[in-house]
Design a protein around this motif. Sequence first.
Motif, PDB file in Angstrom:
ATOM      1  N   VAL A 114      16.385  13.620   2.227  1.00 34.07           N
ATOM      2  CA  VAL A 114      16.455  12.718   3.386  1.00 34.07           C
ATOM      3  C   VAL A 114      17.360  11.527   3.069  1.00 34.07           C
ATOM      4  O   VAL A 114      18.263  11.180   3.837  1.00 34.07           O
ATOM      5  N   LEU A 115      17.144  10.904   1.910  1.00 32.78           N
ATOM      6  CA  LEU A 115      17.878   9.685   1.574  1.00 32.78           C
ATOM      7  C   LEU A 115      19.377   9.913   1.406  1.00 32.78           C
ATOM      8  O   LEU A 115      20.167   8.993   1.612  1.00 32.78           O
ATOM      9  N   GLN A 116      19.778  11.141   1.051  1.00 33.83           N
ATOM     10  CA  GLN A 116      21.207  11.388   0.859  1.00 33.83           C
ATOM     11  C   GLN A 116      22.001  11.183   2.148  1.00 33.83           C
ATOM     12  O   GLN A 116      23.207  10.941   2.113  1.00 33.83           O
ATOM     13  N   HIS A 117      21.304  11.239   3.300  1.00 33.24           N
ATOM     14  CA  HIS A 117      21.971  11.007   4.576  1.00 33.24           C
ATOM     15  C   HIS A 117      21.967   9.526   4.975  1.00 33.24           C
ATOM     16  O   HIS A 117      22.635   9.146   5.924  1.00 33.24           O
ATOM     17  N   LEU A 118      21.210   8.720   4.237  1.00 28.63           N
ATOM     18  CA  LEU A 118      21.077   7.303   4.583  1.00 28.63           C
ATOM     19  C   LEU A 118      21.829   6.392   3.622  1.00 28.63           C
ATOM     20  O   LEU A 118      22.096   5.237   3.949  1.00 28.63           O
ATOM     21  N   LEU A 119      22.158   6.909   2.449  1.00 31.73           N
ATOM     22  CA  LEU A 119      22.873   6.115   1.451  1.00 31.73           C
ATOM     23  C   LEU A 119      24.323   6.583   1.381  1.00 31.73           C
ATOM     24  O   LEU A 119      24.603   7.776   1.513  1.00 31.73           O
ATOM     25  N   PRO A 120      25.256   5.658   1.182  1.00 27.06           N
ATOM     26  CA  PRO A 120      26.685   6.023   1.168  1.00 27.06           C
ATOM     27  C   PRO A 120      27.055   6.860  -0.053  1.00 27.06           C
ATOM     28  O   PRO A 120      26.418   6.770  -1.104  1.00 27.06           O
ATOM     29  N   ASP A 121      28.081   7.693   0.114  1.00 27.36           N
ATOM     30  CA  ASP A 121      28.597   8.456  -1.017  1.00 27.36           C
ATOM     31  C   ASP A 121      29.258   7.504  -2.003  1.00 27.36           C
ATOM     32  O   ASP A 121      29.981   6.594  -1.606  1.00 27.36           O
ATOM     33  N   VAL A 122      29.006   7.721  -3.258  1.00 26.34           N
ATOM     34  CA  VAL A 122      29.604   6.900  -4.309  1.00 26.34           C
ATOM     35  C   VAL A 122      30.214   7.833  -5.335  1.00 26.34           C
ATOM     36  O   VAL A 122      29.529   8.715  -5.865  1.00 26.34           O
TER      37      VAL A 122
ATOM     38  N   ASP B 164       0.865  -1.174   0.000  1.00 22.23           N
ATOM     39  CA  ASP B 164       0.000   0.000   0.000  1.00 22.23           C
ATOM     40  C   ASP B 164       0.907   1.232   0.000  1.00 22.23           C
ATOM     41  O   ASP B 164       1.817   1.340   0.821  1.00 22.23           O
ATOM     42  N   VAL B 165       0.671   2.154  -0.920  1.00 24.17           N
ATOM     43  CA  VAL B 165       1.556   3.330  -1.013  1.00 24.17           C
ATOM     44  C   VAL B 165       1.557   4.151   0.281  1.00 24.17           C
ATOM     45  O   VAL B 165       2.494   4.891   0.555  1.00 24.17           O
ATOM     46  N   ARG B 166       0.518   3.992   1.101  1.00 27.69           N
ATOM     47  CA  ARG B 166       0.430   4.784   2.333  1.00 27.69           C
ATOM     48  C   ARG B 166       1.404   4.313   3.406  1.00 27.69           C
ATOM     49  O   ARG B 166       1.683   5.057   4.353  1.00 27.69           O
ATOM     50  N   VAL B 167       1.919   3.103   3.272  1.00 27.41           N
ATOM     51  CA  VAL B 167       2.797   2.578   4.328  1.00 27.41           C
ATOM     52  C   VAL B 167       4.250   2.489   3.884  1.00 27.41           C
ATOM     53  O   VAL B 167       5.104   2.047   4.648  1.00 27.41           O
ATOM     54  N   ILE B 168       4.549   2.924   2.659  1.00 29.86           N
ATOM     55  CA  ILE B 168       5.938   2.891   2.190  1.00 29.86           C
ATOM     56  C   ILE B 168       6.736   3.968   2.907  1.00 29.86           C
ATOM     57  O   ILE B 168       6.321   5.128   2.967  1.00 29.86           O
ATOM     58  N   THR B 169       7.862   3.593   3.480  1.00 27.32           N
ATOM     59  CA  THR B 169       8.702   4.526   4.233  1.00 27.32           C
ATOM     60  C   THR B 169      10.085   4.622   3.611  1.00 27.32           C
ATOM     61  O   THR B 169      10.431   3.855   2.701  1.00 27.32           O
ATOM     62  N   LYS B 170      10.872   5.525   4.133  1.00 27.67           N
ATOM     63  CA  LYS B 170      12.242   5.682   3.635  1.00 27.67           C
ATOM     64  C   LYS B 170      13.052   4.402   3.830  1.00 27.67           C
ATOM     65  O   LYS B 170      13.958   4.103   3.047  1.00 27.67           O
ATOM     66  N   THR B 171      12.718   3.637   4.869  1.00 28.24           N
ATOM     67  CA  THR B 171      13.411   2.369   5.107  1.00 28.24           C
ATOM     68  C   THR B 171      13.181   1.405   3.945  1.00 28.24           C
ATOM     69  O   THR B 171      14.105   0.704   3.501  1.00 28.24           O
ATOM     70  N   HIS B 172      11.944   1.363   3.437  1.00 26.15           N
ATOM     71  CA  HIS B 172      11.646   0.495   2.298  1.00 26.15           C
ATOM     72  C   HIS B 172      12.396   0.964   1.050  1.00 26.15           C
ATOM     73  O   HIS B 172      12.922   0.152   0.281  1.00 26.15           O
ATOM     74  N   ILE B 173      12.444   2.274   0.839  1.00 23.71           N
ATOM     75  CA  ILE B 173      13.121   2.816  -0.336  1.00 23.71           C
ATOM     76  C   ILE B 173      14.621   2.514  -0.279  1.00 23.71           C
ATOM     77  O   ILE B 173      15.225   2.093  -1.277  1.00 23.71           O
ATOM     78  N   VAL B 174      15.218   2.711   0.888  1.00 20.24           N
ATOM     79  CA  VAL B 174      16.647   2.405   1.045  1.00 20.24           C
ATOM     80  C   VAL B 174      16.896   0.922   0.770  1.00 20.24           C
ATOM     81  O   VAL B 174      17.882   0.545   0.135  1.00 20.24           O
ATOM     82  N   GLY B 175      15.993   0.066   1.235  1.00 20.63           N
ATOM     83  CA  GLY B 175      16.129  -1.368   1.005  1.00 20.63           C
ATOM     84  C   GLY B 175      16.106  -1.725  -0.471  1.00 20.63           C
ATOM     85  O   GLY B 175      16.750  -2.692  -0.898  1.00 20.63           O
ATOM     86  N   VAL B 176      15.383  -0.934  -1.267  1.00 21.34           N
ATOM     87  CA  VAL B 176      15.328  -1.168  -2.712  1.00 21.34           C
ATOM     88  C   VAL B 176      16.589  -0.645  -3.396  1.00 21.34           C
ATOM     89  O   VAL B 176      17.114  -1.272  -4.325  1.00 21.34           O
TER      90      VAL B 176
END
Length: 402
Positions: free
Chosen positions: A194-202, A138-150
């Motif tokens: 937000v995600l730029q702080h959760l994903l490593p620099d490449v 459900d799009v309502r429950v997708i969080t940044k954690t799910h996006i990072v996991g993808v």
Amino acid sequence: MALHTLKPADVMKTLDPGRYSDGGGLFLHVRSATARSWIVILHDKGKRHELSIGPAVGPGKAGMSLVEARDAAEGKRRLRTAGQLGAPPVVVPIEGRSFEQVANEWFDNVYAKEVTPKTLGDEKSSVERHAAKLLKMDVRVITKTHIVGVLEPVWHSTNRTARDLRFRLETILNYARAKDYIAADAPNAADWSVLQHLLPDVTPVVEHHDAVPYAELPAVMRTIRSKNQVAARALEFATLCAVRPTECRGARVREIDFVKNTWTVPVARLKVKEIIDKNGKTIKAPDHIVPLSRQAIRLLKNIIPNDAEPDDLIFEGEKAGQMIGHNAMTHTLQRVADGTAHGMRASFSTWRAEQTKYDYRLSEAALAHVFKSETEKAYDRSPYVEQRRPLMQDWADYLDGV
């Protein structure tokens, strides 16, 4: 501050039906082995409020984590403190929509108008392949954690693909918010700020393309012009405009303005799809406007039929409605000289540096590059359309041997 009694491991267990308190009014409501949700019970001005927060994560089930539920519960407590607990809730559909449903709706209703059917199919396949974990959620429950996991599995191996994917996910979730499939005030889980702080620099891998020495180009262009092939005309046009092969292959009649003598390349076909504005916020990049030389205008008028429709491809392949092949332009060039179609851009850049007095910012803007240094932020992706016009005309004249 609430005294928490649940642990993340507790939430992931198979639990009997019932309510499991985490303290502070937050409960994990288990209805069955597969149905569970988060609720918060608060008292305000003598009234009892039982508020649903959202679906809960569990064994083999996606949903809000314990940490996310605690944050949401704290938000409800703040509403109570502000005297807004009884305010009408944001209206969202009773029946949730899966990410797959929303993505397909966006692809078919929005993106299909911007790109070719092949590009549309490729982008759909990319999302289905790399974001498979999100499709049934459900799009309502997708969080940044799910996006990072993808994103994490491809962030290092194919960073360009991962960055394009993130941009696509953010766009789809913004569409969901605009259509009220997600609450309008809900954060976008794929927001780069937000995600730029959760994903490593490449460090991006710089891909160098073989370039024909600019001194040889007038002779090479004469040979290319002698060839009666669509790929040769595309290579000639791309070289005159100093654009990437992909930007040229997808050119459509409606993108050409014969009054202003410009070609507008939609951002969907550009390599850089996002830029940082003067406030440091990541925004969608603008379309790329190419001022057309007299030679480019003459080429277009010679190959575009008078009865052409706005959506017609200018450089159509062997199959109706499809672009020429991905490597067709490079193969055409390599029958004449050692180099690649993309490498023609490097030839243009070197010619500008060694044979002209034009400011390098003009050639960078012509190449649709983005300035990255702090001192040049004021020039970030500035189009310089009219300032570039003499540069592009001189380049075309040089290719003519003038």
